[in-house]
Design a protein around this motif. Sequence first.
Motif, PDB file in Angstrom:
ATOM      1  N   ASN A   1      -2.289  -2.097   3.959  1.00  0.00           N
ATOM      2  CA  ASN A   1      -1.557  -2.290   2.716  1.00  0.00           C
ATOM      3  C   ASN A   1      -0.908  -3.664   2.749  1.00  0.00           C
ATOM      4  O   ASN A   1       0.020  -3.878   3.514  1.00  0.00           O
ATOM      5  CB  ASN A   1      -0.484  -1.213   2.561  1.00  0.00           C
ATOM      6  CG  ASN A   1       0.373  -1.409   1.325  1.00  0.00           C
ATOM      7  OD1 ASN A   1       0.054  -2.208   0.457  1.00  0.00           O
ATOM      8  ND2 ASN A   1       1.466  -0.671   1.256  1.00  0.00           N
ATOM      9  N   GLU A   2      -1.366  -4.562   1.908  1.00  0.00           N
ATOM     10  CA  GLU A   2      -0.731  -5.876   1.850  1.00  0.00           C
ATOM     11  C   GLU A   2       0.064  -6.059   0.568  1.00  0.00           C
ATOM     12  O   GLU A   2       0.478  -7.157   0.238  1.00  0.00           O
ATOM     13  CB  GLU A   2      -1.766  -6.999   2.028  1.00  0.00           C
ATOM     14  CG  GLU A   2      -2.806  -7.083   0.945  1.00  0.00           C
ATOM     15  CD  GLU A   2      -3.808  -8.203   1.171  1.00  0.00           C
ATOM     16  OE1 GLU A   2      -3.869  -8.751   2.288  1.00  0.00           O
ATOM     17  OE2 GLU A   2      -4.533  -8.520   0.215  1.00  0.00           O
ATOM     18  N   THR A   3       0.304  -4.951  -0.169  1.00  0.00           N
ATOM     19  CA  THR A   3       1.079  -5.022  -1.412  1.00  0.00           C
ATOM     20  C   THR A   3       2.558  -4.804  -1.122  1.00  0.00           C
ATOM     21  O   THR A   3       2.952  -4.524   0.013  1.00  0.00           O
ATOM     22  CB  THR A   3       0.596  -3.971  -2.428  1.00  0.00           C
ATOM     23  OG1 THR A   3       0.979  -2.664  -1.964  1.00  0.00           O
ATOM     24  CG2 THR A   3      -0.911  -4.029  -2.641  1.00  0.00           C
ATOM     25  N   ASP A   4       3.372  -4.879  -2.164  1.00  0.00           N
ATOM     26  CA  ASP A   4       4.812  -4.649  -2.005  1.00  0.00           C
ATOM     27  C   ASP A   4       5.205  -3.214  -2.361  1.00  0.00           C
ATOM     28  O   ASP A   4       6.375  -2.905  -2.527  1.00  0.00           O
ATOM     29  CB  ASP A   4       5.611  -5.662  -2.833  1.00  0.00           C
ATOM     30  CG  ASP A   4       5.312  -5.583  -4.328  1.00  0.00           C
ATOM     31  OD1 ASP A   4       4.429  -4.796  -4.731  1.00  0.00           O
ATOM     32  OD2 ASP A   4       5.969  -6.306  -5.091  1.00  0.00           O
ATOM     33  N   LYS A   5       4.211  -2.315  -2.474  1.00  0.00           N
ATOM     34  CA  LYS A   5       4.466  -0.904  -2.754  1.00  0.00           C
ATOM     35  C   LYS A   5       3.744  -0.056  -1.719  1.00  0.00           C
ATOM     36  O   LYS A   5       2.733  -0.474  -1.163  1.00  0.00           O
ATOM     37  CB  LYS A   5       3.944  -0.547  -4.151  1.00  0.00           C
ATOM     38  CG  LYS A   5       4.689  -1.270  -5.247  1.00  0.00           C
ATOM     39  CD  LYS A   5       4.188  -0.866  -6.606  1.00  0.00           C
ATOM     40  CE  LYS A   5       5.033  -1.618  -7.640  1.00  0.00           C
ATOM     41  NZ  LYS A   5       4.416  -1.669  -8.931  1.00  0.00           N
ATOM     42  N   PRO A   6       4.222   1.157  -1.465  1.00  0.00           N
ATOM     43  CA  PRO A   6       3.544   2.010  -0.488  1.00  0.00           C
ATOM     44  C   PRO A   6       2.160   2.448  -0.972  1.00  0.00           C
ATOM     45  O   PRO A   6       1.899   2.501  -2.172  1.00  0.00           O
ATOM     46  CB  PRO A   6       4.469   3.210  -0.330  1.00  0.00           C
ATOM     47  CG  PRO A   6       5.467   3.128  -1.401  1.00  0.00           C
ATOM     48  CD  PRO A   6       5.423   1.770  -2.009  1.00  0.00           C
ATOM     49  N   VAL A   7       1.300   2.771  -0.017  1.00  0.00           N
ATOM     50  CA  VAL A   7      -0.017   3.338  -0.296  1.00  0.00           C
ATOM     51  C   VAL A   7      -0.041   4.707   0.366  1.00  0.00           C
ATOM     52  O   VAL A   7       0.305   4.839   1.544  1.00  0.00           O
ATOM     53  CB  VAL A   7      -1.142   2.458   0.282  1.00  0.00           C
ATOM     54  CG1 VAL A   7      -2.498   3.124   0.075  1.00  0.00           C
ATOM     55  CG2 VAL A   7      -1.139   1.084  -0.338  1.00  0.00           C
ATOM     56  N   ILE A   8      -0.427   5.726  -0.393  1.00  0.00           N
ATOM     57  CA  ILE A   8      -0.491   7.085   0.146  1.00  0.00           C
ATOM     58  C   ILE A   8      -1.944   7.517   0.197  1.00  0.00           C
ATOM     59  O   ILE A   8      -2.667   7.428  -0.797  1.00  0.00           O
ATOM     60  CB  ILE A   8       0.365   8.057  -0.694  1.00  0.00           C
ATOM     61  CG1 ILE A   8       1.816   7.581  -0.681  1.00  0.00           C
ATOM     62  CG2 ILE A   8       0.238   9.480  -0.153  1.00  0.00           C
ATOM     63  CD1 ILE A   8       2.745   8.370  -1.572  1.00  0.00           C
ATOM     64  N   LEU A   9      -2.350   8.000   1.382  1.00  0.00           N
ATOM     65  CA  LEU A   9      -3.745   8.319   1.643  1.00  0.00           C
ATOM     66  C   LEU A   9      -3.903   9.736   2.171  1.00  0.00           C
ATOM     67  O   LEU A   9      -3.021  10.253   2.861  1.00  0.00           O
ATOM     68  CB  LEU A   9      -4.300   7.393   2.733  1.00  0.00           C
ATOM     69  CG  LEU A   9      -4.044   5.910   2.614  1.00  0.00           C
ATOM     70  CD1 LEU A   9      -4.415   5.208   3.904  1.00  0.00           C
ATOM     71  CD2 LEU A   9      -4.832   5.357   1.449  1.00  0.00           C
ATOM     72  N   LEU A  10      -5.049  10.323   1.887  1.00  0.00           N
ATOM     73  CA  LEU A  10      -5.501  11.519   2.571  1.00  0.00           C
ATOM     74  C   LEU A  10      -6.594  11.018   3.502  1.00  0.00           C
ATOM     75  O   LEU A  10      -7.554  10.378   3.052  1.00  0.00           O
ATOM     76  CB  LEU A  10      -6.069  12.543   1.589  1.00  0.00           C
ATOM     77  CG  LEU A  10      -6.762  13.742   2.224  1.00  0.00           C
ATOM     78  CD1 LEU A  10      -5.779  14.567   3.044  1.00  0.00           C
ATOM     79  CD2 LEU A  10      -7.439  14.585   1.167  1.00  0.00           C
ATOM     80  N   VAL A  11      -6.447  11.253   4.797  1.00  0.00           N
ATOM     81  CA  VAL A  11      -7.411  10.767   5.783  1.00  0.00           C
ATOM     82  C   VAL A  11      -7.918  11.958   6.587  1.00  0.00           C
ATOM     83  O   VAL A  11      -7.133  12.780   7.056  1.00  0.00           O
ATOM     84  CB  VAL A  11      -6.768   9.728   6.729  1.00  0.00           C
ATOM     85  CG1 VAL A  11      -7.748   9.273   7.794  1.00  0.00           C
ATOM     86  CG2 VAL A  11      -6.241   8.540   5.935  1.00  0.00           C
ATOM     87  N   VAL A  12      -9.237  12.030   6.726  1.00  0.00           N
ATOM     88  CA  VAL A  12      -9.860  13.058   7.551  1.00  0.00           C
ATOM     89  C   VAL A  12     -10.753  12.329   8.545  1.00  0.00           C
ATOM     90  O   VAL A  12     -11.606  11.551   8.158  1.00  0.00           O
ATOM     91  CB  VAL A  12     -10.694  14.049   6.709  1.00  0.00           C
ATOM     92  CG1 VAL A  12     -11.333  15.103   7.607  1.00  0.00           C
ATOM     93  CG2 VAL A  12      -9.834  14.703   5.632  1.00  0.00           C
ATOM     94  N   SER A  13     -10.506  12.574   9.837  1.00  0.00           N
ATOM     95  CA  SER A  13     -11.321  11.928  10.871  1.00  0.00           C
ATOM     96  C   SER A  13     -11.791  12.963  11.865  1.00  0.00           C
ATOM     97  O   SER A  13     -11.129  13.972  12.094  1.00  0.00           O
ATOM     98  CB  SER A  13     -10.540  10.806  11.566  1.00  0.00           C
ATOM     99  OG  SER A  13      -9.320  11.301  12.077  1.00  0.00           O
ATOM    100  N   THR A  14     -12.963  12.702  12.446  1.00  0.00           N
ATOM    101  CA  THR A  14     -13.497  13.645  13.429  1.00  0.00           C
ATOM    102  C   THR A  14     -12.797  13.439  14.760  1.00  0.00           C
ATOM    103  O   THR A  14     -12.203  12.404  15.016  1.00  0.00           O
ATOM    104  CB  THR A  14     -15.021  13.469  13.599  1.00  0.00           C
ATOM    105  OG1 THR A  14     -15.279  12.118  13.978  1.00  0.00           O
ATOM    106  CG2 THR A  14     -15.768  13.811  12.339  1.00  0.00           C
ATOM    107  N   ASN A  15     -12.866  14.456  15.596  1.00  0.00           N
ATOM    108  CA  ASN A  15     -12.176  14.447  16.896  1.00  0.00           C
ATOM    109  C   ASN A  15     -13.163  14.380  18.037  1.00  0.00           C
ATOM    110  O   ASN A  15     -12.947  14.964  19.078  1.00  0.00           O
ATOM    111  CB  ASN A  15     -11.318  15.691  17.052  1.00  0.00           C
ATOM    112  CG  ASN A  15     -10.158  15.717  16.089  1.00  0.00           C
ATOM    113  OD1 ASN A  15      -9.670  14.664  15.697  1.00  0.00           O
ATOM    114  ND2 ASN A  15      -9.731  16.886  15.689  1.00  0.00           N
ATOM    115  N   GLU A  16     -14.254  13.682  17.881  1.00  0.00           N
ATOM    116  CA  GLU A  16     -15.268  13.613  18.932  1.00  0.00           C
ATOM    117  C   GLU A  16     -14.704  13.062  20.228  1.00  0.00           C
ATOM    118  O   GLU A  16     -14.105  11.995  20.241  1.00  0.00           O
ATOM    119  CB  GLU A  16     -16.436  12.757  18.487  1.00  0.00           C
ATOM    120  CG  GLU A  16     -17.202  13.378  17.336  1.00  0.00           C
ATOM    121  CD  GLU A  16     -18.405  12.553  16.928  1.00  0.00           C
ATOM    122  OE1 GLU A  16     -18.905  11.766  17.739  1.00  0.00           O
ATOM    123  OE2 GLU A  16     -18.829  12.723  15.783  1.00  0.00           O
TER     124      GLU A  16
END
Length: 180
Positions: free
Chosen positions: A161-176
Amino acid sequence: MTDSIGGEFRRIRKEKKMTLKELSERSGLSMSFLSQVERGISTVTFTSVRKIAEALGVSVNFFFEPEEESPIKRKSLKKRADQPNFTYTSLTGDLDQPQFTPARIELKAGESQTAPYSHRGQEFVYVLEGELKVMLEGHEETLYPHESLHIDSSKEHTWYNETDKPVILLVVSTNEGREG
């Protein structure tokens, strides 16, 4: 968390009989930075937490303590950590060895870990709010609300995030290949 996220890094590193130098080599982060994080002198970005967790062979969730003990997910929060650069909320259920890790991540304004890296597995990122810069194999784009990215994580990438406001994400990653 126990004392701090850096204290947890140190505890796990020592349990695994790993030196700062070995952690530095595995994570791609400098020894001095890692030492400062462990001592609570320096803050850490979410990307750095991911690199350290990968180098230690554990899931990012390992560093955050559960808020509730229930097999039913009535609330969206289970594990949470507020850091100066980001807020991480695990959405993982109570499984012994989950195959993937869902999380809600808020990157604070200016959270800008821009050095690309790769790791095992896959990653899905969905932007809920704000503008997310994504770099994948040297190509850079901005994702806006309701846009997503699903990648093979072994390809060099980063998002920030290089903006002046927050970014909210849903992140799903594998656990290999990680411990739970």
